[in-house]
Motif scaffolding. Structure first.
Motif, PDB file in Angstrom:
ATOM      1  N   LEU A  23       0.832  -1.199   0.000  1.00 35.78           N
ATOM      2  CA  LEU A  23       0.000   0.000   0.000  1.00 35.78           C
ATOM      3  C   LEU A  23       0.874   1.259   0.000  1.00 35.78           C
ATOM      4  O   LEU A  23       0.642   2.200  -0.766  1.00 35.78           O
ATOM      5  CB  LEU A  23      -0.917  -0.002   1.230  1.00 35.78           C
ATOM      6  CG  LEU A  23      -2.104  -0.964   1.189  1.00 35.78           C
ATOM      7  CD1 LEU A  23      -2.806  -0.993   2.547  1.00 35.78           C
ATOM      8  CD2 LEU A  23      -3.088  -0.581   0.090  1.00 35.78           C
ATOM      9  N   PHE A  24       1.898   1.243   0.838  1.00 35.47           N
ATOM     10  CA  PHE A  24       2.812   2.387   0.926  1.00 35.47           C
ATOM     11  C   PHE A  24       3.581   2.568  -0.374  1.00 35.47           C
ATOM     12  O   PHE A  24       3.725   3.686  -0.885  1.00 35.47           O
ATOM     13  CB  PHE A  24       3.779   2.187   2.097  1.00 35.47           C
ATOM     14  CG  PHE A  24       4.766   3.301   2.278  1.00 35.47           C
ATOM     15  CD1 PHE A  24       4.402   4.481   2.907  1.00 35.47           C
ATOM     16  CD2 PHE A  24       6.067   3.179   1.802  1.00 35.47           C
ATOM     17  CE1 PHE A  24       5.308   5.521   3.056  1.00 35.47           C
ATOM     18  CE2 PHE A  24       6.991   4.207   1.950  1.00 35.47           C
ATOM     19  CZ  PHE A  24       6.604   5.387   2.588  1.00 35.47           C
ATOM     20  N   SER A  25       4.061   1.472  -0.935  1.00 39.38           N
ATOM     21  CA  SER A  25       4.844   1.531  -2.172  1.00 39.38           C
ATOM     22  C   SER A  25       4.003   2.048  -3.334  1.00 39.38           C
ATOM     23  O   SER A  25       4.461   2.859  -4.143  1.00 39.38           O
ATOM     24  CB  SER A  25       5.404   0.140  -2.499  1.00 39.38           C
ATOM     25  OG  SER A  25       6.128   0.148  -3.701  1.00 39.38           O
ATOM     26  N   GLU A  26       2.742   1.590  -3.399  1.00 38.34           N
ATOM     27  CA  GLU A  26       1.869   2.006  -4.499  1.00 38.34           C
ATOM     28  C   GLU A  26       1.565   3.496  -4.424  1.00 38.34           C
ATOM     29  O   GLU A  26       1.503   4.181  -5.447  1.00 38.34           O
ATOM     30  CB  GLU A  26       0.571   1.199  -4.446  1.00 38.34           C
ATOM     31  CG  GLU A  26      -0.367   1.476  -5.609  1.00 38.34           C
ATOM     32  CD  GLU A  26      -1.624   0.629  -5.560  1.00 38.34           C
ATOM     33  OE1 GLU A  26      -2.462   0.764  -6.473  1.00 38.34           O
ATOM     34  OE2 GLU A  26      -1.774  -0.163  -4.607  1.00 38.34           O
ATOM     35  N   ARG A  27       1.396   4.023  -3.228  1.00 34.12           N
ATOM     36  CA  ARG A  27       1.012   5.433  -3.074  1.00 34.12           C
ATOM     37  C   ARG A  27       2.202   6.384  -3.181  1.00 34.12           C
ATOM     38  O   ARG A  27       2.030   7.547  -3.529  1.00 34.12           O
ATOM     39  CB  ARG A  27       0.303   5.625  -1.733  1.00 34.12           C
ATOM     40  CG  ARG A  27      -1.045   4.916  -1.672  1.00 34.12           C
ATOM     41  CD  ARG A  27      -1.746   5.103  -0.342  1.00 34.12           C
ATOM     42  NE  ARG A  27      -3.011   4.367  -0.330  1.00 34.12           N
ATOM     43  CZ  ARG A  27      -3.846   4.343   0.706  1.00 34.12           C
ATOM     44  NH1 ARG A  27      -3.560   5.025   1.806  1.00 34.12           N
ATOM     45  NH2 ARG A  27      -4.969   3.649   0.647  1.00 34.12           N
ATOM     46  N   THR A  28       3.387   5.897  -2.867  1.00 34.78           N
ATOM     47  CA  THR A  28       4.569   6.769  -2.873  1.00 34.78           C
ATOM     48  C   THR A  28       5.471   6.561  -4.086  1.00 34.78           C
ATOM     49  O   THR A  28       6.296   7.418  -4.398  1.00 34.78           O
ATOM     50  CB  THR A  28       5.414   6.546  -1.615  1.00 34.78           C
ATOM     51  OG1 THR A  28       5.883   5.186  -1.586  1.00 34.78           O
ATOM     52  CG2 THR A  28       4.603   6.835  -0.358  1.00 34.78           C
TER      53      THR A  28
END
Length: 427
Positions: A23-28
């Protein structure tokens, strides 16, 4: 808490962290690889939520299972037409280039850590392969041109099993009592060690390719004999792990066998062009490929987090600056020199060469192999090997982190300034 309960709790923590990471990787837009490793370190040696011994035990299983699935899934993505088009480039990078990387990394590790060159060679073999699991999403995100993407990704898929073969060779030299050393020890009875090592490597590669092609052919035929549309996922499991087992039984590389099987299946329309069979095979192979790609993602999460959780924090800190020095040599010396091997082909411009030279992150295979020397030291009660294994594990983690972080940060600029310029010039 029982051993089974502890293993279940560990896997639950790992998967929860995997969800958070993606989730973090996809958003950042930040690569998930360093995040997974750092979270593994956080829940392992820092917070002690995951027991280090349990992480090591689970890692030993995840390493084998995960690598087979990852290589089998990625093998489907190798396109035969592009492989033929860039055969010379990929072949040179996966032979001369890989060997140059291994030797330079070996020299750097031996020099900075003051260990025998054979130990450095083991580290170099572990860290030598580049990482398709990092490159594929990275190249999609930055829309790298197809030819460049195909070459670098294909190189990374093939140098994964070849790096494993070199690692087994290094282990045979350092731990002759290990099971993987039996073949080279037998060959060495009839010749000296260096010719034995060369013959061992050639046998591993040629035998693995032959077994993989044969099993790919058999696997394709069985799709039509037994009408496997209802359960292609189960069938692909049997094929991948059956190929791995046969390869290991034949003292070849089971990992390379699994990769070649997947290459044959993934290109079945070219290899087996009968129109009345293509549609059925496509349905089966497409379904099993999607299934195995999902499993490969899960395996990647488990491998990277357990790698971090199994780290000795004190050893990591004590190896930090040395590890960074080795990592910088791998990124800025070993990789560029390795890619120099393709310049005589006169196939690529200097800008394209520069992109290849600066985009070769280390990742899942290095992670999966990093704990193997320590495991062998513990298995055979070899205190010296345990010490070397701890150092190899720590420096491998540092090298993965440094290479992925740096090469993720600058890929956008390199793609725009170098490959964008080339695309404009060609257009």
């Amino acid at each position: 808490m029982s051993t089974v309960d502890l293993a279940v709790l560990t896997l639950a923590i790992v998967m929860a962290l995997g969800v958070i990471t993606f989730l973090f990787s996809e958003r950042t837009g930040i690569s998930y690889v360093p995040i997974l490793i750092l979270l593994g370190i956080a829940v392992g040696p820092v917070l002690n939520l995951v027991d280090r011994t349990e992480a090591h035990q689970l890692f030993d299983y995840a390493r084998v299972f995960g690598l087979v699935i990852i290589l089998f899934a990625e093998g489907h993505n190798l396109k035969w037409t592009l492989l033929k088009k860039h055969f010379a480039t990929i072949g040179v990078l996966d032979t001369l280039g890989l060997l140059a990387t291994v030797l330079i990394a070996a020299l750097a590790f031996s020099y900075f850590l003051h260990v025998p060159l054979a130990v450095g060679f083991l580290f170099g073999a572990i860290i030598g392969a580049t990482d398709p699991a990092t490159l594929i999403p990275l190249f999609k995100q930055h829309t790298v041109p197809e030819d460049m993407r195909s070459v670098i990704v294909s190189e990374s898929i093939f140098n994964d099993p070849l790096g494993i073969v070199l690692t087994m060779l290094a282990i045979a030299l350092l731990v002759p009592q290990a099971d993987s050393a039996k073949l080279i020890e037998w060959i060495a009875q009839f010749t000296s060690l260096v010719p034995a090592a060369i013959l061992y490597f050639l046998y591993e590669v040629l035998a693995s390719v032959a077994i993989g092609v044969a099993m790919g052919l058999i696997g394709y035929r069985l799709i039509h004999v037994f009408h496997l549309e209802p359960f292609p996922e189960v069938y692909s499991f049997a094929l991948a792990f059956g190929g791995f087992a046969i390869g290991e039984w034949a003292q070849a590389s089971g990992y390379l066998v699994a990769t070649v099987i997947a290459l044959v299946l993934g290109n079945h329309e070219l290899f087996f062009p009968r129109e009345d069979r293509v549609e059925r095979a496509s349905r089966v192979i497409t379904r099993e490929h999607h299934f195995n790609e999902t499993l490969a993602t899960l395996a990647t999460v488990v491998i990277f987090i357990l790698l971090g959780a199994g780290i000795d924090l004190q050893n990591l800190w004590s190896s930090l600056w040395v590890g960074i020095a080795v990592a910088l040599v791998v990124v800025f010396v070993a990789r560029p020199i390795a890619t120099l091997s393709i310049l005589p082909l006169r196939r690529w411009s200097l800008r394209q060469y520069g992109f290849m030279a600066l985009e070769g992150p280390r990742g899942v295979v290095a992670s999966a192999l990093a704990g193997l020397p320590l495991t062998l030291g513990l298995t055979y009660h070899d205190q010296q090997m345990i010490g070397w294994g701890e150092s190899i594990l720590a420096v491998t983690v540092i090298t993965i982190l440094v290479s992925v972080i740096l090469e993720t940060l600058w890929i956008g600029a390199l793609n725009r300034r170098w490959l964008g310029a080339e695309a404009g010039r060609e257009g």
